[in-house]
Motif scaffolding. Structure first.
Motif, mmCIF file in Angstrom:
data_model
loop_
_atom_site.group_PDB
_atom_site.id
_atom_site.type_symbol
_atom_site.label_atom_id
_atom_site.label_comp_id
_atom_site.label_asym_id
_atom_site.label_seq_id
_atom_site.Cartn_x
_atom_site.Cartn_y
_atom_site.Cartn_z
ATOM 1 N N GLU A 17 0.825 -1.205 0.000
ATOM 2 C CA GLU A 17 0.000 0.000 0.000
ATOM 3 C C GLU A 17 0.861 1.258 0.000
ATOM 4 N N ILE A 18 1.931 1.246 0.780
ATOM 5 C CA ILE A 18 2.850 2.393 0.819
ATOM 6 C C ILE A 18 3.505 2.576 -0.546
ATOM 7 N N ARG A 19 3.930 1.458 -1.127
ATOM 8 C CA ARG A 19 4.571 1.508 -2.438
ATOM 9 C C ARG A 19 3.626 2.085 -3.496
ATOM 10 N N ILE A 20 2.382 1.657 -3.477
ATOM 11 C CA ILE A 20 1.394 2.156 -4.436
ATOM 12 C C ILE A 20 1.170 3.657 -4.246
ATOM 13 N N ALA A 21 1.127 4.100 -3.002
ATOM 14 C CA ALA A 21 0.926 5.529 -2.743
ATOM 15 C C ALA A 21 2.075 6.346 -3.336
ATOM 16 N N TYR A 22 3.314 5.880 -3.152
ATOM 17 C CA TYR A 22 4.462 6.597 -3.721
ATOM 18 C C TYR A 22 4.446 6.543 -5.248
ATOM 19 N N GLN A 23 4.036 5.417 -5.806
ATOM 20 C CA GLN A 23 3.972 5.311 -7.259
ATOM 21 C C GLN A 23 2.895 6.236 -7.827
ATOM 22 N N ASP A 24 1.766 6.336 -7.152
ATOM 23 C CA ASP A 24 0.719 7.267 -7.601
ATOM 24 C C ASP A 24 1.235 8.698 -7.595
ATOM 25 N N GLU A 25 1.977 9.051 -6.559
ATOM 26 C CA GLU A 25 2.545 10.398 -6.465
ATOM 27 C C GLU A 25 3.548 10.642 -7.589
ATOM 28 N N ALA A 26 4.393 9.651 -7.855
ATOM 29 C CA ALA A 26 5.387 9.786 -8.919
ATOM 30 C C ALA A 26 4.713 9.909 -10.289
ATOM 31 N N ILE A 27 3.685 9.125 -10.524
ATOM 32 C CA ILE A 27 2.962 9.177 -11.797
ATOM 33 C C ILE A 27 2.317 10.539 -11.988
ATOM 34 N N GLU A 28 1.715 11.079 -10.956
ATOM 35 C CA GLU A 28 1.080 12.395 -11.048
ATOM 36 C C GLU A 28 2.127 13.478 -11.343
ATOM 37 N N SER A 29 3.268 13.389 -10.683
ATOM 38 C CA SER A 29 4.344 14.355 -10.926
ATOM 39 C C SER A 29 4.841 14.270 -12.366
ATOM 40 N N LEU A 30 5.029 13.054 -12.865
ATOM 41 C CA LEU A 30 5.468 12.870 -14.251
ATOM 42 C C LEU A 30 4.424 13.389 -15.228
ATOM 43 N N ASN A 31 3.159 13.169 -14.933
ATOM 44 C CA ASN A 31 2.085 13.652 -15.792
ATOM 45 C C ASN A 31 2.096 15.177 -15.866
ATOM 46 N N GLN A 32 2.286 15.836 -14.739
ATOM 47 C CA GLN A 32 2.354 17.301 -14.733
ATOM 48 C C GLN A 32 3.545 17.799 -15.548
ATOM 49 N N THR A 33 4.674 17.125 -15.403
ATOM 50 C CA THR A 33 5.864 17.513 -16.158
ATOM 51 C C THR A 33 5.645 17.363 -17.655
ATOM 52 N N ILE A 34 5.053 16.258 -18.059
ATOM 53 C CA ILE A 34 4.790 16.021 -19.481
ATOM 54 C C ILE A 34 3.813 17.055 -20.024
ATOM 55 N N THR A 35 2.790 17.383 -19.249
ATOM 56 C CA THR A 35 1.811 18.378 -19.686
ATOM 57 C C THR A 35 2.481 19.734 -19.887
ATOM 58 N N GLN A 36 3.358 20.120 -18.966
ATOM 59 C CA GLN A 36 4.081 21.394 -19.104
ATOM 60 C C GLN A 36 4.997 21.366 -20.323
ATOM 61 N N GLN A 37 5.670 20.248 -20.540
ATOM 62 C CA GLN A 37 6.572 20.158 -21.687
ATOM 63 C C GLN A 37 5.808 20.234 -23.004
ATOM 64 N N TRP A 38 4.636 19.605 -23.088
ATOM 65 C CA TRP A 38 3.851 19.681 -24.318
ATOM 66 C C TRP A 38 3.384 21.103 -24.587
ATOM 67 N N ALA A 39 3.022 21.814 -23.530
ATOM 68 C CA ALA A 39 2.609 23.212 -23.712
ATOM 69 C C ALA A 39 3.782 24.034 -24.240
ATOM 70 N N LEU A 40 4.962 23.801 -23.692
ATOM 71 C CA LEU A 40 6.157 24.524 -24.147
ATOM 72 C C LEU A 40 6.496 24.155 -25.584
ATOM 73 N N ILE A 41 6.442 22.883 -25.910
ATOM 74 C CA ILE A 41 6.722 22.439 -27.283
ATOM 75 C C ILE A 41 5.750 23.078 -28.261
ATOM 76 N N ASP A 42 4.474 23.111 -27.893
ATOM 77 C CA ASP A 42 3.463 23.718 -28.757
ATOM 78 C C ASP A 42 3.755 25.196 -28.986
ATOM 79 N N ALA A 43 4.094 25.915 -27.919
ATOM 80 C CA ALA A 43 4.407 27.343 -28.045
ATOM 81 C C ALA A 43 5.641 27.550 -28.918
ATOM 82 N N LEU A 44 6.653 26.718 -28.732
ATOM 83 C CA LEU A 44 7.879 26.851 -29.531
ATOM 84 C C LEU A 44 7.622 26.519 -30.998
#
Length: 72
Positions: A17-44
């Motif tokens: 359960e602890i491992r899953i909680a950390y993985q969920d947090e990591a996935i959410e962080s990666l998703n936010q990073t990817i979303t920001q990068q796509w916005a930057l790529i689109d603008a560029l």
């Protein structure tokens, strides 16, 4: 089931359960990073396209000059 095997199973379940909680947090962080990068790529990409159009407009409107630069 003995008491020690129940304790071991509960410990393993808690660890999972602890491992899953950390993985969920990591996935959410990666998703936010990817979303920001796509916005930057689109603008560029839009900026690059606009600069390419400006360059094409500038190149088509001016005839090339066959003289040396002013510092010669």
């Amino acid at each position: 089931m003995t008491m020690s095997s129940e304790t071991t199973l509960m410990e393993r379940l808690e660890a999972l359960e602890i491992r899953i909680a950390y993985q969920d947090e990591a996935i959410e962080s990666l998703n936010q990073t990817i979303t920001q990068q796509w916005a930057l790529i689109d603008a560029l990409q839009r900026q690059t396209a606009a600069l390419g159009e400006r360059l094409d407009d500038a190149a088509s409107g001016v005839a090339p000059v066959d003289r040396p630069p002013p510092h010669y």
